[in-house]
Scaffold this motif. Sequence first.
Motif, short mmCIF file in Angstrom:
data_model
loop_
_atom_site.label_atom_id
_atom_site.label_comp_id
_atom_site.label_asym_id
_atom_site.label_seq_id
_atom_site.Cartn_x
_atom_site.Cartn_y
_atom_site.Cartn_z
N ALA A 6 -21.23 61.77 132.64
CA ALA A 6 -20.66 62.58 133.86
C ALA A 6 -21.77 63.62 134.24
CB ALA A 6 -19.56 63.49 132.92
N LEU A 7 -22.72 64.16 133.54
CA LEU A 7 -23.67 65.01 134.11
C LEU A 7 -24.39 64.31 135.37
CD1 LEU A 7 -25.40 66.93 130.86
CD2 LEU A 7 -24.33 67.79 132.91
N PRO A 8 -25.01 63.33 135.20
CA PRO A 8 -25.72 63.03 136.55
C PRO A 8 -24.95 63.23 137.79
CG PRO A 8 -26.52 61.50 134.73
CD PRO A 8 -25.34 62.28 134.45
N PRO A 9 -23.60 62.39 137.81
CA PRO A 9 -23.12 62.82 138.93
C PRO A 9 -22.45 64.08 139.38
CG PRO A 9 -21.76 61.50 137.35
CD PRO A 9 -23.12 61.60 136.71
N ALA A 10 -22.25 64.75 138.22
CA ALA A 10 -21.68 66.18 138.21
C ALA A 10 -22.95 67.00 139.08
CB ALA A 10 -21.34 66.70 137.21
N VAL A 11 -24.03 66.94 138.53
CA VAL A 11 -25.25 67.47 138.90
C VAL A 11 -25.39 67.17 140.68
CG1 VAL A 11 -27.91 67.45 139.15
CG2 VAL A 11 -26.57 67.51 137.01
N PHE A 12 -25.11 65.91 140.99
CA PHE A 12 -25.24 65.57 142.22
C PHE A 12 -24.45 66.33 142.91
CE2 PHE A 12 -23.95 62.90 145.82
CZ PHE A 12 -24.90 62.67 146.42
N LEU A 13 -23.24 66.42 142.73
CA LEU A 13 -22.13 67.18 143.50
C LEU A 13 -22.54 68.73 143.63
CD1 LEU A 13 -18.84 65.62 142.09
CD2 LEU A 13 -19.92 65.29 144.31
N VAL A 14 -23.08 69.26 142.69
CA VAL A 14 -23.30 70.51 142.60
C VAL A 14 -24.64 70.81 143.53
CG1 VAL A 14 -24.53 72.63 141.52
CG2 VAL A 14 -22.76 71.30 140.22
N GLU A 15 -25.68 69.97 143.44
CA GLU A 15 -26.77 70.17 144.39
C GLU A 15 -26.56 69.84 145.86
OE1 GLU A 15 -29.85 71.20 143.65
OE2 GLU A 15 -29.93 71.12 141.62
N THR A 16 -25.88 68.63 145.95
CA THR A 16 -25.43 68.20 147.35
C THR A 16 -24.55 68.91 147.90
OG1 THR A 16 -25.86 65.95 146.64
CG2 THR A 16 -24.70 66.19 148.95
N GLY A 17 -23.52 69.49 147.21
CA GLY A 17 -22.47 70.41 147.68
C GLY A 17 -23.17 71.56 148.22
N TRP A 18 -23.93 72.36 147.31
CA TRP A 18 -24.46 73.71 147.99
C TRP A 18 -25.48 73.46 149.28
CZ3 TRP A 18 -24.48 78.49 148.89
CH2 TRP A 18 -25.53 79.19 149.22
N TYR A 19 -26.35 72.68 149.23
CA TYR A 19 -27.10 72.01 150.41
C TYR A 19 -26.35 71.80 151.62
CZ TYR A 19 -30.93 73.57 147.15
OH TYR A 19 -31.87 74.25 146.47
N ALA A 20 -25.18 71.05 151.17
CA ALA A 20 -24.40 70.88 152.42
C ALA A 20 -23.82 72.01 153.07
CB ALA A 20 -23.19 69.88 151.81
N ILE A 21 -23.40 72.93 152.24
CA ILE A 21 -22.80 74.15 152.93
C ILE A 21 -23.87 74.74 153.62
CG2 ILE A 21 -22.09 76.50 152.12
CD1 ILE A 21 -20.78 75.29 149.77
N VAL A 22 -25.26 74.70 153.08
CA VAL A 22 -26.26 75.56 153.90
C VAL A 22 -26.58 74.52 155.14
CG1 VAL A 22 -28.80 75.90 153.75
CG2 VAL A 22 -27.45 76.26 151.85
N ALA A 23 -26.44 73.27 155.36
CA ALA A 23 -26.70 72.77 156.26
C ALA A 23 -25.47 72.83 157.29
CB ALA A 23 -26.74 71.22 156.13
N VAL A 24 -24.42 72.83 156.93
CA VAL A 24 -23.32 73.14 157.92
C VAL A 24 -23.28 74.54 158.57
CG1 VAL A 24 -20.79 73.56 158.12
CG2 VAL A 24 -21.78 71.48 156.93
N ALA A 25 -23.49 75.51 157.71
CA ALA A 25 -23.69 76.87 158.18
C ALA A 25 -24.90 77.00 159.33
CB ALA A 25 -23.72 77.88 156.81
N PHE A 26 -26.07 76.50 158.78
CA PHE A 26 -27.15 76.58 159.73
C PHE A 26 -27.39 76.03 160.74
CE2 PHE A 26 -28.30 79.19 156.02
CZ PHE A 26 -29.41 80.14 156.49
N GLY A 32 -28.84 78.42 140.05
CA GLY A 32 -30.41 77.83 140.11
C GLY A 32 -30.49 77.23 141.38
N ALA A 33 -29.44 76.47 141.81
CA ALA A 33 -29.53 75.84 143.32
C ALA A 33 -29.41 77.00 144.22
CB ALA A 33 -28.33 74.78 143.28
N ILE A 34 -28.48 78.02 143.89
CA ILE A 34 -28.22 78.80 145.05
C ILE A 34 -29.35 79.76 145.32
CG2 ILE A 34 -26.78 80.85 145.58
CD1 ILE A 34 -24.54 79.54 144.23
N SER A 35 -30.38 80.03 144.02
CA SER A 35 -31.39 80.70 144.09
C SER A 35 -32.30 80.47 145.20
CB SER A 35 -32.09 81.07 142.90
OG SER A 35 -31.21 81.33 141.84
N PRO A 36 -32.77 81.18 146.18
CA PRO A 36 -33.62 80.64 147.36
C PRO A 36 -34.92 80.32 146.88
CG PRO A 36 -32.90 83.03 147.81
CD PRO A 36 -32.52 82.64 146.20
N GLY A 37 -35.35 79.04 147.51
CA GLY A 37 -36.58 78.41 147.34
C GLY A 37 -36.91 77.58 148.43
#
Length: 211
Positions: A152-172, A18-23
Motif C-alpha cells: 500500500a505504501l507506494p500508491p499511498a505515497v503517490f497520492l500524497v505527493e501528487t495530491g499536494w502538488y496538484a493543489i499547488v498547480a490548480v491554485a497557481f 515533507g511535501a508541503i515544505s517549500p523546496g
Amino acid sequence: MDGSVLSLLSVLGALAIGAISPGPSFVLVARTSIAVSRRAGLAAAFGMGIGGVVFATLALLGLHALLIEVGWLYLILKVAGGLYLVHLAVRIWQGAAEPIRVPDGTANSHGTLRSFGIGLTTQISNPKTAIVYASIFAALLPASPPTWILLALPPAVFLVETGWYAIVAVAFSAGRPRAVYLRSKAWIDRLAATVIGALGIRLVMDVAKPG
C-alpha cells in the motif's frame, strides 16, 4: 484503530509534511502552472508523484543502506542532483526576460510530457530524499510490517505527493496568480531560479564539507 493502520497513517502524515515544505519541487510546479498552463502544472505534479513512488520503493528495497555503505555512490548522486538543479536554475534565469504567450487552454502533448519529465527529474534529483523516506519508514513502521502495508505504501505515497502538488498547480494556475506573474515575470523567474539554484549549490557544497 489497528496498530498497522496507525503506523501507515503516521508515515503518510510525515511524508505530507515533507511535501508541503517549500523546496524546488514546489517552486517548479507553481511556476509551470502560472507560466505555461494548469495542464502542464498537473503533469509536473504527476511527475512529482512518480518520483515519490520511486523513492518509496527504493527505500523499501533497502537502497538507503547501500547509499550509506557505498559512500562514494551517494556523493556522486548528490553532486549530479545538485548540478541538475543548478542547470535548471540557469535555464529559468536566462529565459526570465523573454515574453511568453498565454496558452489558449489547449496545451499540446509535447509541452505536457516535457513538464512531466522536468517534474520527475526535479523530484529525484536529490538522493538524500531516499534517506529521508527510509528514516521515516524505519521510525514509524513496525519492525516487520505486514505485506499489505508494503504494497500500500507506494500508491499511498503517490497520492500524497501528487495530491499536494496538484493543489499547488490548480491554485497557481488561477487567473489572479497568472496575472501577477505576467506583470512581474522577470523578477519572479529570477527569484525561482535563485531558490532552485541555491538548493542545487547546497547539495554540491554538502559533499565538499569535511566529515
